[in-house]
Design an enzyme around this catalytic site. Sequence first.
Site, mmCIF file in Angstrom:
data_model
loop_
_atom_site.group_PDB
_atom_site.id
_atom_site.type_symbol
_atom_site.label_atom_id
_atom_site.label_comp_id
_atom_site.label_asym_id
_atom_site.label_seq_id
_atom_site.Cartn_x
_atom_site.Cartn_y
_atom_site.Cartn_z
ATOM 1 N N ARG A 32 13.478 21.540 -44.897
ATOM 2 C CA ARG A 32 13.161 21.405 -46.272
ATOM 3 C C ARG A 32 12.208 20.128 -46.538
ATOM 4 O O ARG A 32 12.498 19.351 -47.676
ATOM 5 C CB ARG A 32 14.575 21.145 -47.165
ATOM 6 C CG ARG A 32 15.323 22.426 -47.194
ATOM 7 C CD ARG A 32 16.483 22.244 -47.974
ATOM 8 N NE ARG A 32 17.206 23.638 -47.784
ATOM 9 C CZ ARG A 32 16.913 24.832 -48.770
ATOM 10 N NH1 ARG A 32 15.936 24.612 -49.645
ATOM 11 N NH2 ARG A 32 17.706 25.845 -48.628
ATOM 12 N N SER A 50 16.959 18.237 -36.477
ATOM 13 C CA SER A 50 16.817 19.561 -36.631
ATOM 14 C C SER A 50 15.555 20.342 -36.430
ATOM 15 O O SER A 50 15.182 20.369 -35.415
ATOM 16 C CB SER A 50 17.225 19.793 -38.321
ATOM 17 O OG SER A 50 17.910 21.220 -38.480
ATOM 18 N N ASN A 55 17.237 26.112 -28.390
ATOM 19 C CA ASN A 55 17.484 27.494 -27.558
ATOM 20 C C ASN A 55 17.180 28.563 -28.830
ATOM 21 O O ASN A 55 17.836 29.545 -28.968
ATOM 22 C CB ASN A 55 18.737 27.384 -26.875
ATOM 23 C CG ASN A 55 18.752 28.756 -26.193
ATOM 24 O OD1 ASN A 55 17.908 29.352 -25.745
ATOM 25 N ND2 ASN A 55 19.925 29.215 -25.617
ATOM 26 N N GLU A 102 25.629 22.143 -38.142
ATOM 27 C CA GLU A 102 25.732 21.237 -36.910
ATOM 28 C C GLU A 102 26.167 21.946 -35.587
ATOM 29 O O GLU A 102 25.845 21.627 -34.608
ATOM 30 C CB GLU A 102 26.569 20.044 -37.260
ATOM 31 C CG GLU A 102 26.309 18.899 -36.197
ATOM 32 C CD GLU A 102 24.986 18.520 -36.056
ATOM 33 O OE1 GLU A 102 24.604 17.482 -35.261
ATOM 34 O OE2 GLU A 102 23.968 18.616 -37.055
ATOM 35 N N LEU A 143 24.939 22.236 -32.070
ATOM 36 C CA LEU A 143 25.837 21.720 -30.903
ATOM 37 C C LEU A 143 25.476 22.738 -29.701
ATOM 38 O O LEU A 143 25.337 22.525 -28.665
ATOM 39 C CB LEU A 143 26.793 21.460 -31.264
ATOM 40 C CG LEU A 143 27.903 20.898 -30.092
ATOM 41 C CD1 LEU A 143 27.531 19.612 -29.355
ATOM 42 C CD2 LEU A 143 29.302 20.990 -30.591
ATOM 43 N N HIS A 171 25.727 17.994 -40.054
ATOM 44 C CA HIS A 171 24.080 18.160 -40.265
ATOM 45 C C HIS A 171 23.913 17.536 -41.486
ATOM 46 O O HIS A 171 23.406 17.832 -42.475
ATOM 47 C CB HIS A 171 23.719 19.505 -40.533
ATOM 48 C CG HIS A 171 22.400 20.063 -39.696
ATOM 49 N ND1 HIS A 171 22.281 20.085 -38.614
ATOM 50 C CD2 HIS A 171 21.380 20.442 -40.288
ATOM 51 C CE1 HIS A 171 21.160 20.460 -38.168
ATOM 52 N NE2 HIS A 171 20.443 20.599 -39.296
ATOM 53 N N TRP A 220 22.095 13.361 -43.185
ATOM 54 C CA TRP A 220 21.036 12.331 -42.901
ATOM 55 C C TRP A 220 21.527 11.211 -42.210
ATOM 56 O O TRP A 220 20.903 10.449 -41.708
ATOM 57 C CB TRP A 220 20.304 12.005 -44.188
ATOM 58 C CG TRP A 220 19.015 12.811 -44.321
ATOM 59 C CD1 TRP A 220 18.703 13.839 -44.836
ATOM 60 C CD2 TRP A 220 17.776 12.485 -43.433
ATOM 61 N NE1 TRP A 220 17.724 14.338 -44.660
ATOM 62 C CE2 TRP A 220 17.018 13.655 -43.665
ATOM 63 C CE3 TRP A 220 17.508 11.686 -42.289
ATOM 64 C CZ2 TRP A 220 15.642 13.581 -43.051
ATOM 65 C CZ3 TRP A 220 16.178 11.663 -41.804
ATOM 66 C CH2 TRP A 220 15.466 12.579 -42.015
#
Length: 344
Positions: free
Chosen positions: A98, A182, A210, A291, A295, A322, A324
């Site tokens: 974003r 991210s 991935n 998150e 992970l 996830h 800041w």
Amino acid sequence: MRFGRTAARVESGRRGATRGWSKRMLAAGAAALALPLAAGVAAPTLATAAPVHGPVLRAPAGGYEELMVPSSMGPIKVQVQWASQGGSAALYLLDGMRARDDRNAWANADEGGAPQLFANDNVTVVMPVGGQSSFYTDWYSPSNTNGQKYTYKWETFLTKELPQFLEGYGVSRTNNAIAGLSMGGSAALMMAAYHREQFKHASSFSGYLNISAPGMREAIRIAMLDAGRFNVDSMAAPWSPQWLRMDPFVFAPQLKNLPMYISAGSALPGQYDRPASAVGVFNTGNAMVLEALSLVNTRAFQARLGQLGIGARYDFPATGTHTWLYWRDQLANARPDILRALGV
């Protein structure tokens, strides 16, 4: 991929049971990615942007300013904090899914806090603005779901147009580091993998490393539609050479001998997750799912590098979503490695 808004900028363990958990997390993640999160905090007071022109004299050592840099996409705002002693090394910091058009969240003291962190270091901090849902790559066409008028060419900008422009200010084109969170985490590794002459260190915080794993493309599709109604198919066709070129799991061999810092949180709420309202509870839940996806991706990438005999420094904190402020802490942890790789 910072899929959530600022308030929720949100191991692969033993095989067998974990596979089923990973699939459930991908499904939950795809649903979570479709939900917008709370608005961000206010931007700091910044200098007035300069007009588009050729390089002029550099600001005083340690000074801060905004540049408008010409590109094939039009003028791009770049927030810059110059090296404290006028040195030529630079750190590029990439935003998340974003990414806003008015500022890079790394520049905000209440989010990334990079200018404060590197205030006394002899390294220029370069924070490009914009690139929502772009993955900082070169797209093959404008997004056809939101009326985009131009084609994203972020890799070209970050590796050709911007360093050429900054060179006029005394910034090296060959002694740089790059980091991102991210979406920006996978992009940082991509830039370093394909432009080794430019980048001496790369960091990924909560990155999606991935992206060709089952379910990831559709999760990304949903996230990009939610973040600006961008179409992933305009970025790269499914499983095309262009898509595979973006996937850290695929290009991992090209990272050999590159100093790297790789991190992802556990997805368990920690010190920065203290929701005080129903919205806060929702945001924290969403940040946990995002998150967890990161992970799983990051652990798979770690295993991939291990198979290839490629080293990196890893950090998997016991808590962290996830969000800041966790990424700010990770940048602080990576800072000594970054400075060492740049010789400053």
